[in-house]
Design a protein around this motif. Structure first.
Motif, PDB file in Angstrom:
ATOM      1  N   TYR A   5       4.043  -6.761  -5.740  1.00 21.76           N
ATOM      2  CA  TYR A   5       3.940  -5.478  -6.436  1.00 21.76           C
ATOM      3  C   TYR A   5       3.384  -4.406  -5.516  1.00 21.76           C
ATOM      4  CZ  TYR A   5      -0.937  -7.052  -7.070  1.00 21.76           C
ATOM      5  OH  TYR A   5      -2.211  -7.514  -6.861  1.00 21.76           O
ATOM      6  N   SER A   6       3.685  -3.166  -5.876  1.00 12.52           N
ATOM      7  CA  SER A   6       3.101  -2.031  -5.164  1.00 12.52           C
ATOM      8  C   SER A   6       1.784  -1.673  -5.838  1.00 12.52           C
ATOM      9  CB  SER A   6       4.060  -0.842  -5.215  1.00 12.52           C
ATOM     10  OG  SER A   6       4.550  -0.640  -6.521  1.00 12.52           O
ATOM     11  N   SER A   7       0.860  -1.143  -5.053  1.00 12.65           N
ATOM     12  CA  SER A   7      -0.427  -0.798  -5.641  1.00 12.65           C
ATOM     13  C   SER A   7      -0.867   0.583  -5.208  1.00 12.65           C
ATOM     14  CB  SER A   7      -1.492  -1.826  -5.240  1.00 12.65           C
ATOM     15  OG  SER A   7      -2.760  -1.401  -5.713  1.00 12.65           O
ATOM     16  N   ALA A   8      -0.903   1.508  -6.174  1.00  8.64           N
ATOM     17  CA  ALA A   8      -1.459   2.827  -5.880  1.00  8.64           C
ATOM     18  C   ALA A   8      -2.988   2.746  -5.899  1.00  8.64           C
ATOM     19  CB  ALA A   8      -0.948   3.839  -6.893  1.00  8.64           C
ATOM     20  N   VAL A   9      -3.526   1.826  -6.703  1.00 10.96           N
ATOM     21  CA  VAL A   9      -4.984   1.658  -6.758  1.00 10.96           C
ATOM     22  C   VAL A   9      -5.529   1.291  -5.382  1.00 10.96           C
ATOM     23  CG1 VAL A   9      -6.786   0.083  -7.636  1.00 10.96           C
ATOM     24  CG2 VAL A   9      -5.156   1.147  -9.217  1.00 10.96           C
ATOM     25  N   ILE A  46      15.936  -0.801  -2.931  1.00  9.47           N
ATOM     26  CA  ILE A  46      16.424   0.036  -4.037  1.00  9.47           C
ATOM     27  C   ILE A  46      15.248   0.288  -4.993  1.00  9.47           C
ATOM     28  CG2 ILE A  46      18.030   0.082  -5.999  1.00  9.47           C
ATOM     29  CD1 ILE A  46      19.530  -2.287  -4.511  1.00  9.47           C
ATOM     30  N   TYR A  47      15.185   1.498  -5.543  1.00 11.49           N
ATOM     31  CA  TYR A  47      14.112   1.828  -6.486  1.00 11.49           C
ATOM     32  C   TYR A  47      14.732   2.122  -7.845  1.00 11.49           C
ATOM     33  CZ  TYR A  47       9.563   3.997  -7.751  1.00 11.49           C
ATOM     34  OH  TYR A  47       8.347   4.326  -8.306  1.00 11.49           O
ATOM     35  N   GLN A  48      14.559   1.199  -8.774  1.00 10.79           N
ATOM     36  CA  GLN A  48      15.058   1.398 -10.144  1.00 10.79           C
ATOM     37  C   GLN A  48      13.993   2.142 -10.943  1.00 10.79           C
ATOM     38  OE1 GLN A  48      17.548  -0.884 -12.906  1.00 10.79           O
ATOM     39  NE2 GLN A  48      15.685  -1.998 -13.437  1.00 10.79           N
ATOM     40  N   GLY A  72       7.222  -2.223  -9.415  1.00 10.90           N
ATOM     41  CA  GLY A  72       6.858  -0.902  -8.910  1.00 10.90           C
ATOM     42  C   GLY A  72       6.570   0.062 -10.035  1.00 10.90           C
ATOM     43  N   LEU A  73       6.111  -0.450 -11.176  1.00  9.34           N
ATOM     44  CA  LEU A  73       5.716   0.443 -12.270  1.00  9.34           C
ATOM     45  C   LEU A  73       4.443   1.193 -11.871  1.00  9.34           C
ATOM     46  CD1 LEU A  73       6.041  -1.668 -15.553  1.00  9.34           C
ATOM     47  CD2 LEU A  73       7.339   0.378 -14.964  1.00  9.34           C
ATOM     48  N   PRO A  74       4.202   2.350 -12.463  1.00 11.95           N
ATOM     49  CA  PRO A  74       2.911   3.002 -12.220  1.00 11.95           C
ATOM     50  C   PRO A  74       1.769   2.042 -12.574  1.00 11.95           C
ATOM     51  CG  PRO A  74       4.378   4.465 -13.422  1.00 11.95           C
ATOM     52  CD  PRO A  74       5.069   3.132 -13.356  1.00 11.95           C
ATOM     53  N   THR A  75       0.739   2.026 -11.741  1.00 12.41           N
ATOM     54  CA  THR A  75      -0.413   1.110 -11.912  1.00 12.41           C
ATOM     55  C   THR A  75       0.119  -0.305 -12.146  1.00 12.41           C
ATOM     56  OG1 THR A  75      -1.401   2.999 -13.070  1.00 12.41           O
ATOM     57  CG2 THR A  75      -2.745   1.009 -12.888  1.00 12.41           C
ATOM     58  N   ALA A  76       0.831  -0.782 -11.147  1.00  8.08           N
ATOM     59  CA  ALA A  76       1.633  -2.014 -11.297  1.00  8.08           C
ATOM     60  C   ALA A  76       0.803  -3.246 -11.677  1.00  8.08           C
ATOM     61  CB  ALA A  76       2.392  -2.268  -9.998  1.00  8.08           C
ATOM     62  N   GLU A  77      -0.446  -3.296 -11.231  1.00  3.74           N
ATOM     63  CA  GLU A  77      -1.270  -4.466 -11.559  1.00  3.74           C
ATOM     64  C   GLU A  77      -1.306  -4.711 -13.065  1.00  3.74           C
ATOM     65  OE1 GLU A  77      -2.200  -2.134  -9.358  1.00  3.74           O
ATOM     66  OE2 GLU A  77      -3.401  -2.994  -7.741  1.00  3.74           O
ATOM     67  N   PHE A  85      14.509  -4.847  -4.248  1.00  2.00           N
ATOM     68  CA  PHE A  85      14.631  -4.069  -5.482  1.00  2.00           C
ATOM     69  C   PHE A  85      13.236  -3.858  -6.059  1.00  2.00           C
ATOM     70  CE2 PHE A  85      15.536  -3.798 -10.063  1.00  2.00           C
ATOM     71  CZ  PHE A  85      16.660  -2.980 -10.101  1.00  2.00           C
ATOM     72  N   LYS A  86      12.864  -2.581  -6.177  1.00  2.00           N
ATOM     73  CA  LYS A  86      11.559  -2.238  -6.758  1.00  2.00           C
ATOM     74  C   LYS A  86      11.803  -1.778  -8.185  1.00  2.00           C
ATOM     75  CE  LYS A  86       7.779   1.073  -5.769  1.00  2.00           C
ATOM     76  NZ  LYS A  86       7.540   1.810  -6.986  1.00  2.00           N
ATOM     77  N   ASP A  87      11.219  -2.471  -9.141  1.00  2.00           N
ATOM     78  CA  ASP A  87      11.474  -2.130 -10.533  1.00  2.00           C
ATOM     79  C   ASP A  87      10.409  -1.191 -11.075  1.00  2.00           C
ATOM     80  OD1 ASP A  87      12.784  -2.254 -13.058  1.00  2.00           O
ATOM     81  OD2 ASP A  87      11.068  -3.431 -13.752  1.00  2.00           O
ATOM     82  N   CYS A 101       6.301   8.051  -0.281  1.00  2.00           N
ATOM     83  CA  CYS A 101       7.086   7.583  -1.439  1.00  2.00           C
ATOM     84  C   CYS A 101       6.585   8.359  -2.661  1.00  2.00           C
ATOM     85  CB  CYS A 101       6.942   6.071  -1.579  1.00  2.00           C
ATOM     86  SG  CYS A 101       7.682   5.183  -0.188  1.00  2.00           S
ATOM     87  N   GLY A 102       6.607   7.746  -3.851  1.00  2.00           N
ATOM     88  CA  GLY A 102       6.179   8.484  -5.050  1.00  2.00           C
ATOM     89  C   GLY A 102       4.726   8.932  -4.948  1.00  2.00           C
ATOM     90  N   THR A 103       3.839   7.984  -4.652  1.00  2.00           N
ATOM     91  CA  THR A 103       2.410   8.306  -4.533  1.00  2.00           C
ATOM     92  C   THR A 103       2.181   9.266  -3.367  1.00  2.00           C
ATOM     93  OG1 THR A 103       1.953   6.093  -5.367  1.00  2.00           O
ATOM     94  CG2 THR A 103       0.108   7.249  -4.363  1.00  2.00           C
ATOM     95  N   GLY A 104       3.005   9.184  -2.355  1.00  2.00           N
ATOM     96  CA  GLY A 104       2.875  10.056  -1.177  1.00  2.00           C
ATOM     97  C   GLY A 104       3.626  11.363  -1.311  1.00  2.00           C
ATOM     98  N   PHE A 137       0.846  -1.208   0.000  1.00  2.00           N
ATOM     99  CA  PHE A 137       0.000   0.000   0.000  1.00  2.00           C
ATOM    100  C   PHE A 137       0.877   1.253   0.000  1.00  2.00           C
ATOM    101  CE2 PHE A 137      -2.759   2.412   3.377  1.00  2.00           C
ATOM    102  CZ  PHE A 137      -3.231   3.295   2.424  1.00  2.00           C
ATOM    103  N   PHE A 138       0.649   2.124  -0.977  1.00  2.00           N
ATOM    104  CA  PHE A 138       1.365   3.395  -1.073  1.00  2.00           C
ATOM    105  C   PHE A 138       0.370   4.524  -0.809  1.00  2.00           C
ATOM    106  CE2 PHE A 138       5.682   2.642  -2.907  1.00  2.00           C
ATOM    107  CZ  PHE A 138       5.659   1.270  -2.785  1.00  2.00           C
ATOM    108  N   PRO A 139       0.199   4.938   0.458  1.00  2.00           N
ATOM    109  CA  PRO A 139      -0.786   5.979   0.757  1.00  2.00           C
ATOM    110  C   PRO A 139      -0.423   7.316   0.124  1.00  2.00           C
ATOM    111  CG  PRO A 139       0.490   5.414   2.734  1.00  2.00           C
ATOM    112  CD  PRO A 139       0.910   4.464   1.670  1.00  2.00           C
TER     113      PRO A 139
HETATM  114  O1  GLR Z   1       6.677   5.151  -5.216  1.00  2.00           O
HETATM  115  C1  GLR Z   1       5.493   4.972  -5.514  1.00  2.00           C
HETATM  116  O2  GLR Z   1       4.571   5.556  -4.938  1.00  2.00           O
HETATM  117  C2  GLR Z   1       5.182   3.982  -6.570  1.00  2.00           C
HETATM  118  O3  GLR Z   1       5.715   4.056  -7.617  1.00  2.00           O
HETATM  119  C3  GLR Z   1       4.305   2.850  -6.300  1.00  2.00           C
HETATM  120  C4  GLR Z   1       2.961   2.837  -6.927  1.00  2.00           C
HETATM  121  O4  GLR Z   1       2.137   2.156  -6.035  1.00  2.00           O
HETATM  122  C5  GLR Z   1       2.905   2.158  -8.289  1.00  2.00           C
HETATM  123  O5  GLR Z   1       3.418   0.898  -8.234  1.00  2.00           O
HETATM  124  C6  GLR Z   1       1.475   2.137  -8.794  1.00  2.00           C
HETATM  125  O6  GLR Z   1       1.057   3.206  -9.320  1.00  2.00           O
HETATM  126  O7  GLR Z   1       0.792   1.121  -8.691  1.00  2.00           O
END
Ligand code: GLR
Length: 301
Positions: A206-210, A132-134, A187-192, A157-159, A44-47, A8-10
């Motif tokens: 995977y990370s999930s912004a959704v 690590i975040y690639q 860890g791509l945007p919208t990883a699903e 490692f988060k890709d 993180c990115g989403t935050g 979860f990326f709040p």
């Molecule tokens: O650093 C971040 O917030 C991300 O890139 C993770 C996001 O959750 C990404 O994987 C996504 O958009 O699903």
């Protein structure tokens, strides 16, 4: 630290005056943990890590750690100049975070040897597990990742590139070096959206912004993927994730600001994004609302 389930990326909430809204963040994190998050990656990115000052960062980590209450690991973002990244890493540790997601270095392009030094130096300052975040200018070589995997507190490692040839080489090299527990995740945007491809390389996490705005959909997708329910996976990809990705791709930065708009749509007043990101237009928010409604229907909620 063992990461499992949906990561979860709040978002980071701001109030009407644009100030950090810690109580709202605490509620957002608590709701996410209750909904089944496997780990919380705050600021993180989403935050909007890029938009927080050091004081706000520390308060955001405290709010997330307190709200998670030890039920799942909480990691904070880290990054910026090397001294700033070290200071942030120490701040996260002092605030009780369980680990760090280390963002790409700011502004410069660097060779693999320089990236290795950057990651090593921040990891040494933190004494916390580091992922690590690639992404973007942080493009690692297989040898660089294998070298970093030897450092005891560099754990994963988060890709965020989606270069499968490179990722396959990195995974093979790291595993060949004997690092069986080193974690890889999408860890791509919208990883699903790209998970079927990542699973082909053996990457299941995977990370999930959704998850931040539609945990019901994110959990339904995760369950379907894990159970091998290809019909539901395809229906969610076609009816929810594809239109979301198409909307996301219309404006740079929508990977974050659409997520925040989604959290607002679902009833939590998290405010808008800080510059240089822009909030979605009214028309795009309406489109997002229809996409979420369709996703909830497919997910059966
Ligand atoms: O650093 C971040 O917030 C991300 O890139 C993770 C996001 O959750 C990404 O994987 C996504 O958009 O699903």
């Amino acid at each position: 630290m063992r990461l499992d389930g949906v990561l979860f990326f709040p978002v980071t909430p701001f109030d009407a005056a644009g100030e950090l809204a810690e109580a709202v963040l605490a509620r957002h994190v608590a709701d996410g943990v209750a909904a089944g998050a496997g780990g919380v990656f705050t600021a993180c990115g989403t935050g909007e890590f890029n938009a927080l000052d050091p004081g706000e960062y520390g308060r955001a980590v405290t709010a997330a750690v307190t709200a998670a209450g030890g039920r799942v690991p909480v990691l904070g973002g880290a990054g910026g100049t090397l001294p700033a990244a070290r200071a942030i890493a120490r701040e996260a540790a002092a605030r009780g975070a369980d680990g760090l997601l280390l963002m790409p270095p700011y502004l410069v392009n660097a060779p693999a040897a320089g990236l290795v030094r950057y990651v090593r130096d921040v990891a040494a300052a933190a004494e916390l597990p580091v992922i690590i975040y690639q992404r973007g200018n942080a493009r690692f070589t297989p040898e660089a990742v294998a070298e970093l995997a030897q450092v005891p507190n560099i754990i994963g490692f988060k890709d965020g590139l989606g270069d499968f040839d490179l990722l396959q080489r990195i995974i093979l090299r790291v595993r060949e070096a004997g690092h069986r527990d080193f974690t890889f995740f999408n860890g791509l945007p919208t990883a699903e959206f790209t998970m079927p491809a990542y699973r082909g390389l053996g990457v299941t996490l995977y990370s999930s912004a959704v998850f931040a705005f539609a945990p019901e959909i994110a959990i339904a997708f995760h369950k379907a993927l894990t159970a091998g329910d290809e019909v539901l996976v395809r229906r969610l990809l076609t009816g929810f994730y594809l239109p979301l990705v198409e909307l996301r791709d219309l404006v740079p930065g929508y990977a974050v600001s659409l997520v925040k708009a989604g959290v607002r749509l679902r009833g939590l007043e998290v405010g808008g994004v800080r510059a240089p990101l822009v909030d979605p237009t009214a028309e795009h928010v309406e489109r997002l609302e229809r996409i979420v409604a369709a996703g909830l229907e497919i997910a059966g909620t």
